[in-house]
Design a protein around this motif. Sequence first.
Motif, PDB file in Angstrom:
ATOM      1  N   CYS A  77       0.847  -1.180   0.000  1.00 59.30           N
ATOM      2  CA  CYS A  77       0.000   0.000   0.000  1.00 59.30           C
ATOM      3  C   CYS A  77       0.882   1.229   0.000  1.00 59.30           C
ATOM      4  N   HIS A  78       0.318   2.333  -0.440  1.00 54.98           N
ATOM      5  CA  HIS A  78       1.052   3.591  -0.374  1.00 54.98           C
ATOM      6  C   HIS A  78       0.716   4.221   0.955  1.00 54.98           C
ATOM      7  N   ALA A  79       1.728   4.456   1.766  1.00 54.30           N
ATOM      8  CA  ALA A  79       1.482   5.031   3.081  1.00 54.30           C
ATOM      9  C   ALA A  79       2.522   6.099   3.339  1.00 54.30           C
ATOM     10  N   VAL A  80       2.146   7.127   4.055  1.00 53.40           N
ATOM     11  CA  VAL A  80       3.086   8.198   4.380  1.00 53.40           C
ATOM     12  C   VAL A  80       2.983   8.493   5.872  1.00 53.40           C
ATOM     13  N   ALA A  81       3.985   9.204   6.369  1.00 54.97           N
ATOM     14  CA  ALA A  81       3.948   9.580   7.784  1.00 54.97           C
ATOM     15  C   ALA A  81       3.162  10.878   7.920  1.00 54.97           C
ATOM     16  N   ILE A  82       2.140  10.867   8.775  1.00 55.27           N
ATOM     17  CA  ILE A  82       1.301  12.056   8.971  1.00 55.27           C
ATOM     18  C   ILE A  82       1.170  12.369  10.457  1.00 55.27           C
ATOM     19  N   ASP A 132       5.709  18.434   7.561  1.00 47.90           N
ATOM     20  CA  ASP A 132       6.909  18.591   6.741  1.00 47.90           C
ATOM     21  C   ASP A 132       8.161  18.865   7.569  1.00 47.90           C
ATOM     22  N   CYS A 133       8.084  18.643   8.868  1.00 50.44           N
ATOM     23  CA  CYS A 133       9.179  19.108   9.707  1.00 50.44           C
ATOM     24  C   CYS A 133      10.249  18.054   9.994  1.00 50.44           C
ATOM     25  N   VAL A 134      10.028  16.818   9.550  1.00 53.93           N
ATOM     26  CA  VAL A 134      10.966  15.746   9.890  1.00 53.93           C
ATOM     27  C   VAL A 134      12.431  16.074   9.548  1.00 53.93           C
ATOM     28  N   PRO A 135      12.717  16.635   8.372  1.00 54.39           N
ATOM     29  CA  PRO A 135      14.130  16.892   8.055  1.00 54.39           C
ATOM     30  C   PRO A 135      14.830  17.832   9.044  1.00 54.39           C
ATOM     31  N   PHE A 136      14.083  18.627   9.764  1.00 56.96           N
ATOM     32  CA  PHE A 136      14.704  19.582  10.700  1.00 56.96           C
ATOM     33  C   PHE A 136      14.644  19.081  12.137  1.00 56.96           C
ATOM     34  N   SER A 137      14.321  17.807  12.287  1.00 55.59           N
ATOM     35  CA  SER A 137      14.015  17.286  13.622  1.00 55.59           C
ATOM     36  C   SER A 137      14.899  16.096  13.960  1.00 55.59           C
ATOM     37  N   ILE A 138      14.676  15.568  15.153  1.00 55.89           N
ATOM     38  CA  ILE A 138      15.004  14.165  15.373  1.00 55.89           C
ATOM     39  C   ILE A 138      13.680  13.449  15.617  1.00 55.89           C
ATOM     40  N   VAL A 139      13.614  12.208  15.152  1.00 52.83           N
ATOM     41  CA  VAL A 139      12.404  11.421  15.346  1.00 52.83           C
ATOM     42  C   VAL A 139      12.761  10.233  16.224  1.00 52.83           C
ATOM     43  N   VAL A 140      11.976  10.062  17.287  1.00 52.57           N
ATOM     44  CA  VAL A 140      12.225   8.942  18.204  1.00 52.57           C
ATOM     45  C   VAL A 140      10.985   8.056  18.271  1.00 52.57           C
ATOM     46  N   ASN A 141      11.187   6.836  18.756  1.00 51.84           N
ATOM     47  CA  ASN A 141      10.030   5.958  18.970  1.00 51.84           C
ATOM     48  C   ASN A 141       9.542   6.109  20.407  1.00 51.84           C
ATOM     49  N   LYS A 142       8.636   5.243  20.824  1.00 52.70           N
ATOM     50  CA  LYS A 142       8.047   5.462  22.152  1.00 52.70           C
ATOM     51  C   LYS A 142       9.041   5.202  23.285  1.00 52.70           C
ATOM     52  N   TYR A 172       8.630  11.092   2.506  1.00 54.02           N
ATOM     53  CA  TYR A 172       7.480  10.922   3.403  1.00 54.02           C
ATOM     54  C   TYR A 172       6.842   9.552   3.281  1.00 54.02           C
ATOM     55  N   ALA A 173       6.978   8.922   2.082  1.00 56.69           N
ATOM     56  CA  ALA A 173       6.400   7.586   1.940  1.00 56.69           C
ATOM     57  C   ALA A 173       7.239   6.553   2.704  1.00 56.69           C
ATOM     58  N   ILE A 174       8.575   6.699   2.625  1.00 60.34           N
ATOM     59  CA  ILE A 174       9.439   5.780   3.366  1.00 60.34           C
ATOM     60  C   ILE A 174       9.147   5.862   4.862  1.00 60.34           C
ATOM     61  N   ARG A 219       2.152   9.189  12.694  1.00 61.45           N
ATOM     62  CA  ARG A 219       1.598   7.859  12.450  1.00 61.45           C
ATOM     63  C   ARG A 219       1.596   7.540  10.971  1.00 61.45           C
ATOM     64  N   THR A 220       1.292   6.282  10.684  1.00 61.97           N
ATOM     65  CA  THR A 220       1.239   5.840   9.302  1.00 61.97           C
ATOM     66  C   THR A 220      -0.129   6.162   8.715  1.00 61.97           C
ATOM     67  N   GLY A 221      -0.131   6.884   7.634  1.00 62.78           N
ATOM     68  CA  GLY A 221      -1.395   7.207   6.962  1.00 62.78           C
ATOM     69  C   GLY A 221      -1.435   6.530   5.601  1.00 62.78           C
ATOM     70  N   VAL A 222      -2.424   5.657   5.418  1.00 59.35           N
ATOM     71  CA  VAL A 222      -2.505   4.901   4.163  1.00 59.35           C
ATOM     72  C   VAL A 222      -3.232   5.732   3.104  1.00 59.35           C
ATOM     73  N   THR A 223      -2.629   5.844   1.935  1.00 59.08           N
ATOM     74  CA  THR A 223      -3.261   6.587   0.846  1.00 59.08           C
ATOM     75  C   THR A 223      -4.135   5.643   0.018  1.00 59.08           C
ATOM     76  N   PHE A 224      -3.553   4.558  -0.460  1.00 56.94           N
ATOM     77  CA  PHE A 224      -4.342   3.565  -1.198  1.00 56.94           C
ATOM     78  C   PHE A 224      -3.613   2.235  -1.207  1.00 56.94           C
ATOM     79  N   THR A 225      -4.326   1.207  -1.645  1.00 54.00           N
ATOM     80  CA  THR A 225      -3.747  -0.132  -1.740  1.00 54.00           C
ATOM     81  C   THR A 225      -3.483  -0.446  -3.209  1.00 54.00           C
ATOM     82  N   TYR A 226      -2.581  -1.388  -3.440  1.00 51.09           N
ATOM     83  CA  TYR A 226      -2.200  -1.705  -4.827  1.00 51.09           C
ATOM     84  C   TYR A 226      -2.922  -2.907  -5.409  1.00 51.09           C
ATOM     85  N   LEU A 227      -3.344  -3.823  -4.555  1.00 48.68           N
ATOM     86  CA  LEU A 227      -4.023  -5.013  -5.083  1.00 48.68           C
ATOM     87  C   LEU A 227      -5.228  -4.573  -5.900  1.00 48.68           C
TER      88      LEU A 227
END
Lengths: 461, 357
Positions: free
Chosen positions: A238-243, A259-269, A286-288, A392-400
């Motif tokens: 599926c096509h998914a992006v971080a939102i 759009d701020c990820v490149p200027f940030s650090i991103v951590v998990n929980k 953003y898709a990766i 979070r992961t935001g799904v745009t559409f599926t490929y099947l």
Amino acid sequence: MTKSYDIVVIGGGNAALCAAMTAAEAGAKVLILETAPKEYRGGNSRHTRNFRCMHTGPLGPLVDDYSEDEYFADLMKVTGGKTDEHLARLAIRTSEDCLPWMQAHGVRFQPSLSGTLSLARTNAFFMGGGKSLVNAYYRTAQGLGVDVLYEAAVTHLELEADRITRVEYTHAGQNHSMSPKSVIVASGGFQADTDWLTRAWGPAAQNFLIRGTPYNRGVVLADLLEQGVQSVGDADQCHAVAIDGRAPKFDGGIVTRLDCVPFSIVVNKNAERFYDEGEDVWPKRYAIWGRLVAAQPDQVGYVIIDAKSLDLFMPSVFPPLKADTLEELAAQLDLPASALCDTVDQFNAACGDTTNFHPTELDNVATTGITPAKTNWARPISEPPFYGYSLRTGVTFTYLGLKVDENAQCSTQNGPIANLWAAGETMAGSILGQGYLAGFGMTIGTVFGRIAGREAAAYAN
Amino acid sequence: MQTDLLTEARRQAEICNACRYCEGYCSVFPSMHAGRAFSDGDLTQLANLCHNCRGCYYACQYTAPHEFDLNLPKALSEVRRDSWESFAWPQPLARKFHSHGGAIALALVLGLALLFLAIRAIGSAGGAGFYAVLSHNAMVAIFLPAFVLPLVSLAISLRRYWRSVGGTHLRLANITHAVGMAAKMKDLAAGHGDGCNFEDEDRFSHARRFAHQAIMYGFLLCFAATSAGTVMHYLFNMPAPYPFWSLPKLLGTSGGLLLTLGCGWMMVLKLRADRHIGDIGAWSGDLGFIALLGFSGLSGLALYAFGDTQAMPTMLALHLGAVLTFFLLTPFTKMAHGFFRLAALIRDAQRSIDGNP
Ligand SMILES: Cc1cc2nc3c(=O)[nH]c(=O)nc-3n(C[C@H](O)[C@H](O)[C@H](O)COP(=O)(O)OP(=O)(O)OC[C@H]3O[C@@H](n4cnc5c(N)ncnc54)[C@H](O)[C@@H]3O)c2cc1C
Ligand code: SF4
Ligand code: SF4
């Protein structure tokens, strides 16, 4: 509905409307069955903003040239070669002719939106966005005599030998069925069916947000696949992006992008970094990040920036959380405070000379000595107040989807189905196996919608 | 100004600022997208740049039942009216007339009564034509203050507006740009030139723009007719009545026709339009105002048509009474919007041409 129709179009988005208008212009009597109520008509198409268009010389809002070969090369880059060249080139070549056709059917374009200048050559923006496109198409279609039934959910297409003999749908609490001469499926992917997504992806999918319509549940797709109609693509693609993690479960649309990820650090929980935030410019990453976040515990990430970066990106729809110290920010984000401080300290210590910092270009302002490294825009997180977003992961559409040929016609193992065509997201997998190129979804829908309308009308007449 | 209205407009503007799909429709969006945070003054300025074409409502993927509940035309029109009322002087009058068509009707009755009374009490001082009914001096005595007082009031309001939106020193280029925009009603054509989404959901149409043009140019022609009469009276010593082939009559007749038809058309459009995509509170006040303006035009035409009959004195009282009411109410009714809009366009020109945010 006592009238008889030549063609039933399933779905009420861009592909469906393009098919319906084309068929009506060819003289067919067309009915659109749209499962959404009128206010929510138009599926994912109502969330779009542009379509990608080949052109020789300036065309409408588009500047310079965008050749077939360049377009195709761009596509190959993002799909890693998983592309049906014949169908892709057909879509690309026809896109040039689509722009004036769209204008003639009521679509109006505007110059590239602020913040998207890089697309001024390749993507034509709809004035008012996709919903105004959809509105214009409904008006034009109805002017052409197309009937539209809202809140009409198609449940089953009866396939007998090589023909669809019956369309079953529910409307106002009742089951109905009709037998048109031709059927066009344009009902999108299945991403809004969380159970199906979970079967394909695993339990993580329950935490995914769906960027577009809640009505694309793949009911017709599943029904046809069950009856042996040929498919293409994998259910787990599926096509998914971080939102923005605070986005609604469905229909958050474009405004939830961050759009701020490149200027940030991103951590998990656990307040640990997990990937190079500065690998490339955000539209290419953003898709990766949609997948990266999906792989983290609880499918959530946290973006931390400081005061000096706040104005470097497009404003977000929800304001960031804000605190004067990292400890306070950690508390607001529900992160372990000491772990977050450690992570930031290590990151800051790894930052070097930042004099070459340049927010809109790869600037090689990188960290040294930490893993994962940050390879561009690496400036210490040091200037209060500090700001945080969840991701979070935001799904745009599926490929099947349904496998179609160059006439948008569906088939079984035994050969083509005489009166069934598909257009839009529901067959996009026939062209792209993975990856996505901004604006190509609407191109596929417009090109193949028109083809399906033409073929279905020719068969019905 | 009312904070709840500003808060709601701010909430919506922040969503739009993250979206930007409507950027091409009108002057509101480029101005909105120039900043990241919206002060009360910014919102007031945005509200006065909006002319309720509704393009952005029908195009919006976030209107109700979506939880974001976007209705920018409504949010902005509420702030807009609140700004007119808050900056008006004297304020209580504005708070009455903007939102109450009935108050306007009542004012009209009073205006008419005043004129009938004046005719009765003062009457002619030996003049000819209309002046045989009411002397020229009496007319001047009534209308000069009725013209000047509203202008003073408007000047005060506009000064308050200018302060609140952070306007700077006026330059001629700002003004010519703004007047050019207004003369063509460029924004009313929408960015693509197909008009508004007003009277028939999402169908684009020029009806509202043309009706508004008719009203504006009709009004200006009538105004020019009166000015021409004044100049002829004082400078050339040529008092009324004038023949048909004279400047005041030609301007006045064409203006009266345009104004009457334009107002009638606008009322039809307003009655057809969805009230929930604008300021519901202003609906009756707006309609009352358009009716008053249309009646001023119509009664002027009637006065001309029946000028040689027995009915003339009555017609004169009706027309002058309506005009008097209209003038006096100018700062407190929808008529004020023209002045505020021009100010907003000038302010926007300072932003976009002079780069003065
Ligand atoms: C937030 C967002 C932004 C996007 N931006 C862009 C962009 O700028 N450019 C671009 O090219 N692409 C964009 N896309 C992708 C684009 O939306 C799709 O590629 C395109 O809209 C697909 O059109 P479609 O007609 O195939 O499907 P849709 O527009 O999704 O239409 C499917 C229709 O089928 C109806 N339906 C579903 N099931 C049934 C049923 N059982 N019975 C009856 N009706 C049914 C749905 O209600 C809907 O009306 C974006 C997607 C999202 C989510
Ligand atoms: S009105 Fe809606 S579509 Fe238009 S800019 Fe605002 S949020 Fe976007
Ligand atoms: S209603 Fe029209 S003028 Fe007002 S903001 Fe929307 S598009 Fe602009």
